[in-house]
Design a protein around this motif. Sequence first.
Motif, PDB file in Angstrom:
ATOM      1  N   THR A  44     -14.463   4.806   6.975  1.00  0.00           N
ATOM      2  CA  THR A  44     -15.564   6.215   6.632  1.00  0.00           C
ATOM      3  C   THR A  44     -16.998   5.257   7.026  1.00  0.00           C
ATOM      4  O   THR A  44     -17.851   5.907   7.576  1.00  0.00           O
ATOM      5  N   VAL A  45     -17.016   3.858   7.026  1.00  0.00           N
ATOM      6  CA  VAL A  45     -18.283   3.210   7.558  1.00  0.00           C
ATOM      7  C   VAL A  45     -18.295   3.255   9.068  1.00  0.00           C
ATOM      8  O   VAL A  45     -19.133   3.587   9.748  1.00  0.00           O
ATOM      9  N   LYS A  46     -17.119   3.279   9.690  1.00  0.00           N
ATOM     10  CA  LYS A  46     -16.989   3.300  11.274  1.00  0.00           C
ATOM     11  C   LYS A  46     -17.448   4.979  11.499  1.00  0.00           C
ATOM     12  O   LYS A  46     -18.118   5.086  12.626  1.00  0.00           O
ATOM     13  N   MET A  47     -17.227   6.063  10.717  1.00  0.00           N
ATOM     14  CA  MET A  47     -17.341   7.225  10.999  1.00  0.00           C
ATOM     15  C   MET A  47     -18.797   7.448  10.567  1.00  0.00           C
ATOM     16  O   MET A  47     -19.671   8.505  11.668  1.00  0.00           O
ATOM     17  N   ARG A  48     -19.519   6.818   9.986  1.00  0.00           N
ATOM     18  CA  ARG A  48     -21.017   6.985   9.638  1.00  0.00           C
ATOM     19  C   ARG A  48     -21.469   6.491  10.883  1.00  0.00           C
ATOM     20  O   ARG A  48     -22.645   7.139  11.128  1.00  0.00           O
TER      21      ARG A  48
END
Length: 362
Positions: free
Chosen positions: A184-188
Amino acid sequence: MAEAADSLPPAEVLLSKRVQEMVINQEEPPHLYICRKSGEAADEEQEENVSSDPLSQIPLIDLSILSSSSSPSSERDRELQKLGLALSSWGCFLATGHGIPSSFLDEIVRVAREFFEQPMEEKRKLEKGVEEFEGYGADPVPAKGQPLDWSDRLFLDVYPEERRKPKFWPENPPSFRDVLEEYTVKMRMMTEAVSKAMAKSLGLQEDCFLIQFGEKAPLQARFNYYSRCPRPDLILGLKPHADGSGYTIILQDVEGLQVLKGDKWFTVPTIPGALLVLMADQMEVMTNGVFKSPVHRVLSSSERDRLSVAVFYTPEPNKEIGPEEALITEERPKAYKTVKDYADVHWDYYQQGLRAIHLAKV
Ligand code: OGA
Ligand code: NI
């Protein structure tokens, strides 16, 4: 096939059962999954529409060239131009240089597969109601006459954190939650980089799409498990549709996804480390139709099962989005209206096998 139609199980019953279960039990695919014609005539028709042109392929964009200040500006301009061209003709591109290590992409595929490979009782702990969205199961019952998809899925809200429903997050495999949080952090980070690059490719202020989406624009993750299918000639993994989000980022472990361009289907290749960035209807609106939201589908296969992770990036709820002013010109007059919560109406149409984009047109 001798049974009368009214004695066949209705969609509600089929959707309370998992495709994976039917495959393990070697059941004949029920009639409601059948959506393609069989026989030679259909084969010819379907084959013809799948492109075999090796020179026409989904564009590959190296995001590291776009975000790094050390790349020469001529190289950056060229990549930006390629990006703009990709999105106005294909509506999608394969992203490399996104900064997410291949080993981490392998990790998310691994934990997702481990989840689906567990015994049914374990997965049932996260089971969604037939008419609900979040959790483990299948999409809610579609309109009458619409085929069902040959897939099972785990659908989770992942961002912002207050939207997460921990009761649907797998406890097994034990690393699933941490891996998904990290993804999720990487997708953000990736949506920020992609949104800026898209704006620059159109000559716009780099923050313009980020502002339209909003600081808390939701991310939803859909883990799709496409079991092997005994009748790939008759059954699709996922029926043709365009997405209702802003855009979608897709990770796949084997081929199966196809994108429609013109009247031909193009298979999305599996390139290690690459992620597919696919425009959805709301980016088409925000770019006043410059970028296309392409129709896509997933074939089923009798040879192997397939795993994909689709992350949907959607403007904040209740937030109006519309065409960027600078993209409204004399040659390209305003073609789309301002819309709000478009994904909801999109869903009603999707369930009827229709697109909703006409509702946003002027
Ligand atoms: C979707 C989708 C493609 C895939 O979930 O909307 O298009 O490869 N998924 O699973
Ligand atoms: Ni889709």
